[in-house]
Design a protein around this motif. Sequence first.
Motif, PDB file in Angstrom:
ATOM      1  N   LEU A 213       0.811  -1.221   0.000  1.00 17.10           N
ATOM      2  CA  LEU A 213       0.000   0.000   0.000  1.00 17.10           C
ATOM      3  C   LEU A 213       0.849   1.277   0.000  1.00 17.10           C
ATOM      4  CD1 LEU A 213      -3.056  -0.915   2.274  1.00 17.10           C
ATOM      5  CD2 LEU A 213      -2.715  -1.281  -0.169  1.00 17.10           C
ATOM      6  N   PRO A 214       1.886   1.374   0.840  1.00 17.26           N
ATOM      7  CA  PRO A 214       2.718   2.578   0.758  1.00 17.26           C
ATOM      8  C   PRO A 214       3.408   2.744  -0.596  1.00 17.26           C
ATOM      9  CG  PRO A 214       3.049   1.499   2.861  1.00 17.26           C
ATOM     10  CD  PRO A 214       2.238   0.556   2.019  1.00 17.26           C
ATOM     11  N   LEU A 215       3.886   1.655  -1.190  1.00 17.06           N
ATOM     12  CA  LEU A 215       4.543   1.755  -2.493  1.00 17.06           C
ATOM     13  C   LEU A 215       3.565   2.224  -3.574  1.00 17.06           C
ATOM     14  CD1 LEU A 215       6.786  -1.456  -2.460  1.00 17.06           C
ATOM     15  CD2 LEU A 215       7.570   0.925  -2.472  1.00 17.06           C
ATOM     16  N   ILE A 216       2.355   1.670  -3.549  1.00 12.88           N
ATOM     17  CA  ILE A 216       1.335   2.100  -4.504  1.00 12.88           C
ATOM     18  C   ILE A 216       1.003   3.574  -4.279  1.00 12.88           C
ATOM     19  CG2 ILE A 216      -1.089   1.841  -5.172  1.00 12.88           C
ATOM     20  CD1 ILE A 216       0.612  -0.386  -6.271  1.00 12.88           C
ATOM     21  N   GLY A 217       0.889   3.955  -3.005  1.00 14.28           N
ATOM     22  CA  GLY A 217       0.562   5.332  -2.678  1.00 14.28           C
ATOM     23  C   GLY A 217       1.639   6.312  -3.098  1.00 14.28           C
ATOM     24  N   PHE A 218       2.888   5.889  -2.996  1.00 11.34           N
ATOM     25  CA  PHE A 218       4.005   6.780  -3.329  1.00 11.34           C
ATOM     26  C   PHE A 218       4.208   6.921  -4.833  1.00 11.34           C
ATOM     27  CE2 PHE A 218       8.444   7.979  -3.929  1.00 11.34           C
ATOM     28  CZ  PHE A 218       8.575   9.017  -3.005  1.00 11.34           C
ATOM     29  N   TYR A 219       4.120   5.790  -5.538  1.00  9.54           N
ATOM     30  CA  TYR A 219       4.498   5.795  -6.956  1.00  9.54           C
ATOM     31  C   TYR A 219       3.325   5.930  -7.934  1.00  9.54           C
ATOM     32  CZ  TYR A 219       9.252   4.475  -5.653  1.00  9.54           C
ATOM     33  OH  TYR A 219      10.521   4.462  -5.124  1.00  9.54           O
ATOM     34  N   LEU A 220       2.130   5.462  -7.552  1.00 11.98           N
ATOM     35  CA  LEU A 220       1.056   5.371  -8.531  1.00 11.98           C
ATOM     36  C   LEU A 220      -0.158   6.254  -8.256  1.00 11.98           C
ATOM     37  CD1 LEU A 220       1.017   1.506  -9.209  1.00 11.98           C
ATOM     38  CD2 LEU A 220       2.206   3.298 -10.491  1.00 11.98           C
ATOM     39  N   LEU A 221      -0.403   6.597  -7.008  1.00 13.01           N
ATOM     40  CA  LEU A 221      -1.604   7.360  -6.673  1.00 13.01           C
ATOM     41  C   LEU A 221      -1.254   8.795  -6.285  1.00 13.01           C
ATOM     42  CD1 LEU A 221      -3.531   4.620  -4.660  1.00 13.01           C
ATOM     43  CD2 LEU A 221      -3.559   5.068  -7.112  1.00 13.01           C
ATOM     44  N   SER A 222      -2.260   9.655  -6.308  1.00  9.75           N
ATOM     45  CA  SER A 222      -1.974  11.078  -6.082  1.00  9.75           C
ATOM     46  C   SER A 222      -2.856  11.728  -5.028  1.00  9.75           C
ATOM     47  CB  SER A 222      -2.129  11.845  -7.405  1.00  9.75           C
ATOM     48  OG  SER A 222      -3.437  11.673  -7.935  1.00  9.75           O
ATOM     49  N   SER A 223      -3.736  10.961  -4.394  1.00  8.41           N
ATOM     50  CA  SER A 223      -4.589  11.562  -3.368  1.00  8.41           C
ATOM     51  C   SER A 223      -4.947  10.538  -2.306  1.00  8.41           C
ATOM     52  CB  SER A 223      -5.871  12.119  -4.001  1.00  8.41           C
ATOM     53  OG  SER A 223      -6.716  11.061  -4.425  1.00  8.41           O
ATOM     54  N   SER A 224      -5.337  11.045  -1.149  1.00 11.03           N
ATOM     55  CA  SER A 224      -5.737  10.157  -0.058  1.00 11.03           C
ATOM     56  C   SER A 224      -7.006   9.384  -0.433  1.00 11.03           C
ATOM     57  CB  SER A 224      -5.969  10.959   1.219  1.00 11.03           C
ATOM     58  OG  SER A 224      -6.915  11.991   1.004  1.00 11.03           O
ATOM     59  N   LYS A 225      -7.911  10.024  -1.182  1.00  9.09           N
ATOM     60  CA  LYS A 225      -9.140   9.352  -1.601  1.00  9.09           C
ATOM     61  C   LYS A 225      -8.830   8.130  -2.462  1.00  9.09           C
ATOM     62  CE  LYS A 225     -13.528  10.104  -4.024  1.00  9.09           C
ATOM     63  NZ  LYS A 225     -14.378  11.087  -4.746  1.00  9.09           N
ATOM     64  N   GLN A 226      -7.913   8.299  -3.418  1.00  6.44           N
ATOM     65  CA  GLN A 226      -7.522   7.170  -4.264  1.00  6.44           C
ATOM     66  C   GLN A 226      -6.923   6.047  -3.421  1.00  6.44           C
ATOM     67  OE1 GLN A 226      -4.829   8.797  -7.152  1.00  6.44           O
ATOM     68  NE2 GLN A 226      -6.448   9.766  -8.371  1.00  6.44           N
ATOM     69  N   MET A 227      -6.110   6.420  -2.424  1.00  2.00           N
ATOM     70  CA  MET A 227      -5.465   5.415  -1.582  1.00  2.00           C
ATOM     71  C   MET A 227      -6.485   4.672  -0.738  1.00  2.00           C
ATOM     72  SD  MET A 227      -2.422   4.225  -0.971  1.00  2.00           S
ATOM     73  CE  MET A 227      -3.094   2.591  -0.973  1.00  2.00           C
ATOM     74  N   ILE A 228      -7.469   5.382  -0.220  1.00  5.58           N
ATOM     75  CA  ILE A 228      -8.503   4.745   0.600  1.00  5.58           C
ATOM     76  C   ILE A 228      -9.320   3.775  -0.241  1.00  5.58           C
ATOM     77  CG2 ILE A 228     -10.629   5.169   1.892  1.00  5.58           C
ATOM     78  CD1 ILE A 228      -9.310   7.804   2.862  1.00  5.58           C
ATOM     79  N   ILE A 229      -9.650   4.170  -1.464  1.00 11.49           N
ATOM     80  CA  ILE A 229     -10.407   3.278  -2.361  1.00 11.49           C
ATOM     81  C   ILE A 229      -9.576   2.036  -2.698  1.00 11.49           C
ATOM     82  CG2 ILE A 229     -11.383   3.034  -4.679  1.00 11.49           C
ATOM     83  CD1 ILE A 229     -12.148   6.009  -4.510  1.00 11.49           C
TER      84      ILE A 229
END
Length: 253
Positions: A213-229
Amino acid sequence: MDFFTELAYRNFALFTFGIICLIGTLVTGILSFTTTTEVLGINAFIKPFKFFLSTVIFSWSMGWYLGYLNHPTVITIYSWTVILVLSFELIYITLRAAQGQLSHFNISTQQNALMFSLMGITISIMTLFTLYIGMLFFQSKLPELPSSYLWGIRLGIICFVIFAFEGGIMGAKLAHTIGAADGGQGLKLLNWSTKHGDLRIAHFVGMHALQILPLIGFYLLSSSKQMIIFSSVYFITCTVVLIQALLKIPLIK
Protein backbone atom coordinates in the motif's frame (compact mmCIF):
# COMPACT_ATOMS: atom_id res chain seq x y z
CA MET A 1 21.86 9.00 -0.06
CA ASP A 2 20.97 5.52 -1.29
CA PHE A 3 18.24 3.43 0.33
CA PHE A 4 20.49 1.48 2.71
CA THR A 5 22.45 4.54 3.86
CA GLU A 6 19.19 6.35 4.56
CA LEU A 7 17.69 3.30 6.29
CA ALA A 8 20.73 2.95 8.56
CA TYR A 9 20.40 6.63 9.43
CA ARG A 10 16.70 6.34 10.20
CA ASN A 11 16.88 3.21 12.36
CA PHE A 12 20.26 1.58 12.76
CA ALA A 13 18.95 -1.17 15.06
CA LEU A 14 16.36 -2.50 12.59
CA PHE A 15 18.75 -1.96 9.68
CA THR A 16 21.38 -4.13 11.40
CA PHE A 17 18.82 -6.74 12.43
CA GLY A 18 17.68 -6.94 8.81
CA ILE A 19 21.28 -7.56 7.70
CA ILE A 20 21.61 -10.40 10.22
CA CYS A 21 18.32 -11.91 9.04
CA LEU A 22 19.45 -11.57 5.42
CA ILE A 23 22.45 -13.73 6.32
CA GLY A 24 20.02 -16.17 7.93
CA THR A 25 18.00 -16.16 4.71
CA LEU A 26 21.08 -17.09 2.69
CA VAL A 27 22.19 -19.81 5.14
CA THR A 28 18.76 -21.48 5.37
CA GLY A 29 18.34 -21.14 1.60
CA ILE A 30 21.60 -23.05 1.08
CA LEU A 31 20.59 -25.64 3.69
CA SER A 32 17.30 -26.21 1.86
CA PHE A 33 19.33 -27.43 -1.13
CA THR A 34 22.05 -29.30 0.75
CA THR A 35 20.09 -31.23 3.41
CA THR A 36 17.47 -33.95 3.20
CA THR A 37 15.59 -33.34 6.46
CA GLU A 38 11.88 -32.93 5.76
CA VAL A 39 8.82 -31.70 7.66
CA LEU A 40 5.37 -32.44 6.21
CA GLY A 41 6.96 -33.65 2.99
CA ILE A 42 9.08 -30.60 2.17
CA ASN A 43 12.64 -29.65 3.09
CA ALA A 44 12.68 -28.54 6.71
CA PHE A 45 14.69 -25.37 6.01
CA ILE A 46 12.16 -23.90 3.56
CA LYS A 47 10.12 -22.57 6.49
CA PRO A 48 12.95 -20.75 8.31
CA PHE A 49 14.11 -19.43 4.93
CA LYS A 50 10.71 -17.82 4.36
CA PHE A 51 10.53 -16.48 7.92
CA PHE A 52 14.02 -14.97 7.74
CA LEU A 53 13.18 -13.30 4.41
CA SER A 54 9.86 -11.97 5.73
CA THR A 55 11.64 -10.59 8.78
CA VAL A 56 14.14 -8.74 6.59
CA ILE A 57 11.30 -7.11 4.67
CA PHE A 58 9.29 -6.30 7.81
CA SER A 59 12.25 -4.90 9.77
CA TRP A 60 13.45 -2.67 6.96
CA SER A 61 9.90 -1.49 6.18
CA MET A 62 9.18 -0.49 9.77
CA GLY A 63 12.66 0.98 10.16
CA TRP A 64 11.95 3.22 7.17
CA TYR A 65 8.48 4.31 8.32
CA LEU A 66 9.58 4.98 11.89
CA GLY A 67 11.99 7.59 10.56
CA TYR A 68 9.01 9.86 9.88
CA LEU A 69 7.85 9.90 13.52
CA ASN A 70 9.12 12.19 16.24
CA HIS A 71 8.76 9.79 19.17
CA PRO A 72 12.36 8.65 19.89
CA THR A 73 11.67 6.73 23.11
CA VAL A 74 8.70 4.82 21.66
CA ILE A 75 10.69 4.07 18.50
CA THR A 76 13.63 2.68 20.49
CA ILE A 77 11.40 0.45 22.63
CA TYR A 78 9.45 -0.74 19.58
CA SER A 79 12.59 -1.49 17.58
CA TRP A 80 14.05 -3.65 20.34
CA THR A 81 10.70 -5.36 20.88
CA VAL A 82 10.74 -6.36 17.20
CA ILE A 83 14.34 -7.57 17.45
CA LEU A 84 13.83 -9.63 20.61
CA VAL A 85 10.48 -11.15 19.61
CA LEU A 86 11.48 -12.09 16.07
CA SER A 87 14.92 -13.35 17.17
CA PHE A 88 13.19 -15.71 19.59
CA GLU A 89 10.84 -16.94 16.87
CA LEU A 90 13.53 -17.34 14.20
CA ILE A 91 15.93 -19.20 16.49
CA TYR A 92 13.19 -21.59 17.61
CA ILE A 93 11.87 -22.20 14.07
CA THR A 94 15.38 -22.89 12.77
CA LEU A 95 16.22 -25.18 15.69
CA ARG A 96 13.07 -27.22 15.17
CA ALA A 97 13.77 -27.41 11.43
CA ALA A 98 17.23 -28.80 12.16
CA GLN A 99 15.56 -31.43 14.34
CA GLY A 100 13.03 -32.25 11.61
CA GLN A 101 10.18 -31.16 13.87
CA LEU A 102 7.26 -28.73 13.60
CA SER A 103 7.63 -25.39 15.35
CA HIS A 104 4.05 -24.16 14.93
CA PHE A 105 0.98 -26.16 15.98
CA ASN A 106 3.23 -28.59 17.82
CA ILE A 107 1.70 -29.53 21.15
CA SER A 108 3.00 -33.09 21.18
CA THR A 109 4.73 -32.51 24.53
CA GLN A 110 4.23 -30.04 27.36
CA GLN A 111 7.45 -28.25 26.42
CA ASN A 112 6.46 -27.99 22.74
CA ALA A 113 3.04 -26.64 23.71
CA LEU A 114 4.68 -24.07 25.99
CA MET A 115 7.02 -22.87 23.25
CA PHE A 116 4.16 -22.62 20.75
CA SER A 117 2.16 -20.58 23.26
CA LEU A 118 5.13 -18.31 23.95
CA MET A 119 5.53 -17.63 20.23
CA GLY A 120 1.86 -16.69 20.01
CA ILE A 121 2.01 -14.41 23.05
CA THR A 122 5.18 -12.58 22.02
CA ILE A 123 4.04 -12.11 18.40
CA SER A 124 0.70 -10.77 19.68
CA ILE A 125 2.52 -8.23 21.87
CA MET A 126 4.64 -7.08 18.94
CA THR A 127 1.60 -6.87 16.66
CA LEU A 128 -0.34 -4.76 19.17
CA PHE A 129 2.71 -2.50 19.51
CA THR A 130 2.72 -2.18 15.71
CA LEU A 131 -0.94 -1.14 15.88
CA TYR A 132 0.08 1.59 18.33
CA ILE A 133 2.72 2.77 15.85
CA GLY A 134 -0.05 2.90 13.25
CA MET A 135 -2.12 5.09 15.59
CA LEU A 136 0.82 7.48 15.88
CA PHE A 137 0.76 7.88 12.10
CA PHE A 138 -2.92 8.83 12.34
CA GLN A 139 -2.17 11.36 15.10
CA SER A 140 0.98 12.87 13.58
CA LYS A 141 0.88 15.70 11.07
CA LEU A 142 3.38 14.91 8.34
CA PRO A 143 2.83 17.57 5.66
CA GLU A 144 6.10 16.70 3.94
CA LEU A 145 4.69 13.33 2.87
CA PRO A 146 2.33 12.92 -0.12
CA SER A 147 -1.15 12.26 1.26
CA SER A 148 -1.54 9.04 -0.73
CA TYR A 149 1.76 7.74 0.67
CA LEU A 150 0.89 8.69 4.26
CA TRP A 151 -2.47 6.97 3.98
CA GLY A 152 -0.73 3.99 2.42
CA ILE A 153 1.44 3.69 5.53
CA ARG A 154 -1.54 4.13 7.86
CA LEU A 155 -3.79 1.63 6.12
CA GLY A 156 -0.91 -0.73 5.35
CA ILE A 157 -0.20 -1.03 9.08
CA ILE A 158 -3.88 -1.55 9.89
CA CYS A 159 -4.24 -4.28 7.25
CA PHE A 160 -1.00 -5.88 8.47
CA VAL A 161 -2.30 -6.04 12.03
CA ILE A 162 -5.69 -7.48 11.08
CA PHE A 163 -4.24 -10.27 8.98
CA ALA A 164 -1.40 -10.92 11.41
CA PHE A 165 -4.10 -11.74 13.95
CA GLU A 166 -5.79 -13.91 11.33
CA GLY A 167 -2.97 -16.27 12.27
CA GLY A 168 -4.97 -16.87 15.44
CA ILE A 169 -7.43 -18.92 13.37
CA MET A 170 -4.57 -21.22 12.41
CA GLY A 171 -3.42 -21.36 16.02
CA ALA A 172 -6.90 -22.30 17.20
CA LYS A 173 -7.18 -25.02 14.56
CA LEU A 174 -3.54 -26.12 15.03
CA ALA A 175 -3.35 -26.22 11.23
CA HIS A 176 -3.29 -23.99 8.20
CA THR A 177 -5.04 -26.33 5.76
CA ILE A 178 -8.84 -26.47 5.68
CA GLY A 179 -10.33 -29.72 4.44
CA ALA A 180 -7.32 -31.96 4.99
CA ALA A 181 -4.26 -32.43 7.17
CA ASP A 182 -1.33 -30.03 6.65
CA GLY A 183 1.12 -31.12 3.99
CA GLY A 184 0.45 -32.53 0.57
CA GLN A 185 0.61 -30.93 -2.85
CA GLY A 186 1.28 -27.19 -2.90
CA LEU A 187 2.69 -24.32 -4.91
CA LYS A 188 6.45 -24.34 -5.33
CA LEU A 189 8.32 -22.59 -2.48
CA LEU A 190 5.16 -21.01 -1.01
CA ASN A 191 3.67 -24.49 -0.50
CA TRP A 192 0.12 -23.15 -0.45
CA SER A 193 -2.24 -26.07 -0.92
CA THR A 194 -3.48 -26.66 -4.46
CA LYS A 195 -6.04 -29.20 -3.26
CA HIS A 196 -7.67 -27.59 -0.22
CA GLY A 197 -8.23 -24.27 1.53
CA ASP A 198 -5.09 -22.66 2.97
CA LEU A 199 -5.27 -19.95 5.64
CA ARG A 200 -1.67 -18.87 5.00
CA ILE A 201 -2.62 -17.11 1.76
CA ALA A 202 -4.77 -14.37 3.31
CA HIS A 203 -2.23 -14.14 6.15
CA PHE A 204 0.58 -13.54 3.65
CA VAL A 205 -1.24 -11.17 1.30
CA GLY A 206 -2.82 -9.17 4.11
CA MET A 207 0.40 -8.71 6.05
CA HIS A 208 2.32 -7.57 2.97
CA ALA A 209 -0.09 -4.66 2.67
CA LEU A 210 2.56 -3.11 4.93
CA GLN A 211 4.80 -2.77 1.86
CA ILE A 212 2.34 -2.82 -1.05
CA LEU A 213 0.00 0.00 0.00
CA PRO A 214 2.72 2.58 0.76
CA LEU A 215 4.54 1.75 -2.49
CA ILE A 216 1.34 2.10 -4.50
CA GLY A 217 0.56 5.33 -2.68
CA PHE A 218 4.00 6.78 -3.33
CA TYR A 219 4.50 5.79 -6.96
CA LEU A 220 1.06 5.37 -8.53
CA LEU A 221 -1.60 7.36 -6.67
CA SER A 222 -1.97 11.08 -6.08
CA SER A 223 -4.59 11.56 -3.37
CA SER A 224 -5.74 10.16 -0.06
CA LYS A 225 -9.14 9.35 -1.60
CA GLN A 226 -7.52 7.17 -4.26
CA MET A 227 -5.47 5.41 -1.58
CA ILE A 228 -8.50 4.75 0.60
CA ILE A 229 -10.41 3.28 -2.36
CA PHE A 230 -7.45 1.11 -3.41
CA SER A 231 -6.87 -0.05 0.18
CA SER A 232 -10.54 -0.96 0.53
CA VAL A 233 -10.37 -3.11 -2.60
CA TYR A 234 -7.16 -4.70 -1.33
CA PHE A 235 -8.71 -5.47 2.07
CA ILE A 236 -11.83 -6.93 0.46
CA THR A 237 -9.62 -9.12 -1.75
CA CYS A 238 -7.75 -10.45 1.30
CA THR A 239 -11.06 -11.13 3.03
CA VAL A 240 -12.40 -13.01 0.01
CA VAL A 241 -9.23 -15.12 -0.07
CA LEU A 242 -9.73 -15.90 3.63
CA ILE A 243 -13.36 -16.91 3.10
CA GLN A 244 -12.33 -19.03 0.12
CA ALA A 245 -9.85 -20.89 2.35
CA LEU A 246 -12.46 -21.39 5.09
CA LEU A 247 -14.74 -22.90 2.43
CA LYS A 248 -11.97 -25.42 1.64
CA ILE A 249 -11.31 -23.97 -1.81
CA PRO A 250 -7.67 -23.69 -2.99
CA LEU A 251 -6.47 -20.40 -4.49
CA ILE A 252 -4.98 -22.21 -7.48
CA LYS A 253 -5.82 -25.80 -8.38
